[in-house]
Write an enzyme that holds these catalytic residues in place. Structure first.
Site, short mmCIF file in Angstrom:
data_model
loop_
_atom_site.label_atom_id
_atom_site.label_comp_id
_atom_site.label_asym_id
_atom_site.label_seq_id
_atom_site.Cartn_x
_atom_site.Cartn_y
_atom_site.Cartn_z
N GLY A 1 -7.71 -8.19 0.61
CA GLY A 1 -8.39 -6.75 0.74
C GLY A 1 -9.75 -6.69 -0.12
CB ALA A 2 -12.28 -9.24 -0.67
N GLY B 1 -12.02 -3.51 -1.06
CA GLY B 1 -11.29 -2.69 -1.66
C GLY B 1 -11.85 -2.21 -3.08
CB ILE C 1 -8.06 -2.12 -6.93
CG1 ILE C 1 -7.57 -0.55 -7.32
CG2 ILE C 1 -7.37 -2.99 -7.98
CD1 ILE C 1 -6.31 -0.41 -7.08
CG LEU D 1 -2.62 -5.71 5.55
CD1 LEU D 1 -2.76 -4.50 4.88
CD2 LEU D 1 -2.33 -6.63 4.38
CE LYS E 1 0.70 0.45 -3.04
NZ LYS E 1 -0.26 -0.58 -2.49
#
Length: 340
Positions: free
Chosen positions: A8-9, A11, A13, A62, A161
């Site tokens: 998820g580069a 994103g 964070i 995903l 989550k």
């Protein structure tokens, strides 16, 4: 130095994790749903770092097995950060739960097959602090798990989550035994964005600064700066005592009202847009009909959730910035990128 994959580069964070890994001298690659995202990602990283950054991006989704084995090949560590974060509440919870859970398992299975030393997975305070009703512990610690019991605060995102982290731990205790796992469980992540395309978590600030809210509902959050979340990821990657552990990250709980006051004080040009009065719960429910992101605030009305980050401080030597600094840095970056 190590070879590190960040999923998820693109994103919020992930960008900060990549930046800190590069600064530490590691060789970094990433995954994204499209390899075409490499160019804008590297441009944003380079602008933020003030020097050229050029990481390779593997295409991996995903919801598909394709690309994960290739992305993990030859890698020492993986930061699994990719997970769906909605701007609004989906009609079907499985839209979030299935890709979050199955994506985590794809990353872990690829890591196991490739002989990766450790996976650091981004979970959330969401996997610890919800579904407790009035019996919720105060403060929440890493020993606690959210209760998927149909409670109003168990939103599709919260459930996703929880499901993803539960599945991850079950995997490394069973089929994936021998693969080291650490989870990072941050509270609401604010702080500086790297561009105009950013996480839904920062929507809290855009709501306050854009004049969309006529007032502040009685809701609040524990806040953590994205730079500190990234620092915890990097520390947990190699710290011997981090294997097999969860780490809750947050500074302190603040009410929406306090966040609004901080922004109005620090950015006077936006003071007229920042809400200066409170609104009752029924009004928030009406606002959510025309302002869908506000719907996610409804389960938080009149609730205080406190967490302890003592473990991260003790084990990882983690020292977070204040909630105020995270709010200010996030607001300033949104102004700089013309988002508000």
């Amino acid at each position: 130095m190590a070879k590190v994959l960040v999923t998820g580069a693109t994103g919020f964070i992930a960008g900060h994790v990549i930046h800190q890994l590069v600064e530490a001298g590691h060789e970094v690659t990433g995954t994204a749903r499209s390899a075409a995202k490499a160019a804008p990602l590297n441009a944003a990283l380079s602008a933020y770092a003030g020097k050229p950054i050029n990481i390779k991006v593997h295409e991996a989704d995903l919801t598909s097995d394709k690309g994960w084995a290739e992305a993990a090949e030859g890698v020492d560590y993986i930061h699994h950060i990719a997970s769906p974060i909605p701007a609004t509440v989906p009609k079907n919870a499985d839209e979030l739960i299935i890709p979050a859970r199955d994506g985590a398992l794809r990353a872990l299975k690829a890591a196991k097959a490739a002989g990766v030393k450790r996976v650091v997975m981004t979970s959330s305070m969401a996997a610890c602090a919800y579904g407790w009703g009035d019996k919720r512990p105060n403060p929440i610690t890493e020993e606690h798990w959210s209760q998927d019991n149909g409670a109003p605060d168990m939103t599709p995102y919260i459930r996703s989550k929880l499901a993803a982290e539960r599945a991850a731990w079950d995997y490394v205790k069973g089929e994936g035994q021998g693969l080291e796992l650490t989870t990072i469980n941050p509270a609401l992540v604010l702080g500086p964005v790297m561009g105009a395309d950013f996480s839904a978590s920062v929507e809290i600030l855009t709501q306050l600064m854009s004049g969309k809210l006529p007032g502040t509902p009685r809701t609040g959050f524990v806040i953590v700066d994205v730079r500190d979340v990234a620092a915890a990821h990097v520390a947990a990657m190699t710290h011997p005592a981090a294997a097999g552990e969860r780490f809750l990250l947050g500074d302190r709980f603040i009410w929406f009202r306090e966040a609004a006051e901080i922004i109005a004080r620090e950015f006077p040009a936006y003071a007229s847009k920042v809400p200066s009065k409170d609104i009752p719960g029924w009004a928030l429910r009406l606002i959510a009909l025309i302002n869908p992101p506000a719907k996610q605030l409804i389960p938080e009305l009149n609730r205080e959730r406190h967490i302890s980050s003592e473990k991260a401080k003790r084990v990882l030597g983690w020292h977070p910035r204040s909630s105020e600094e995270a709010v200010i840095a996030g607001a300033r970056s949104l102004i700089e990128f013309g988002v508000v």
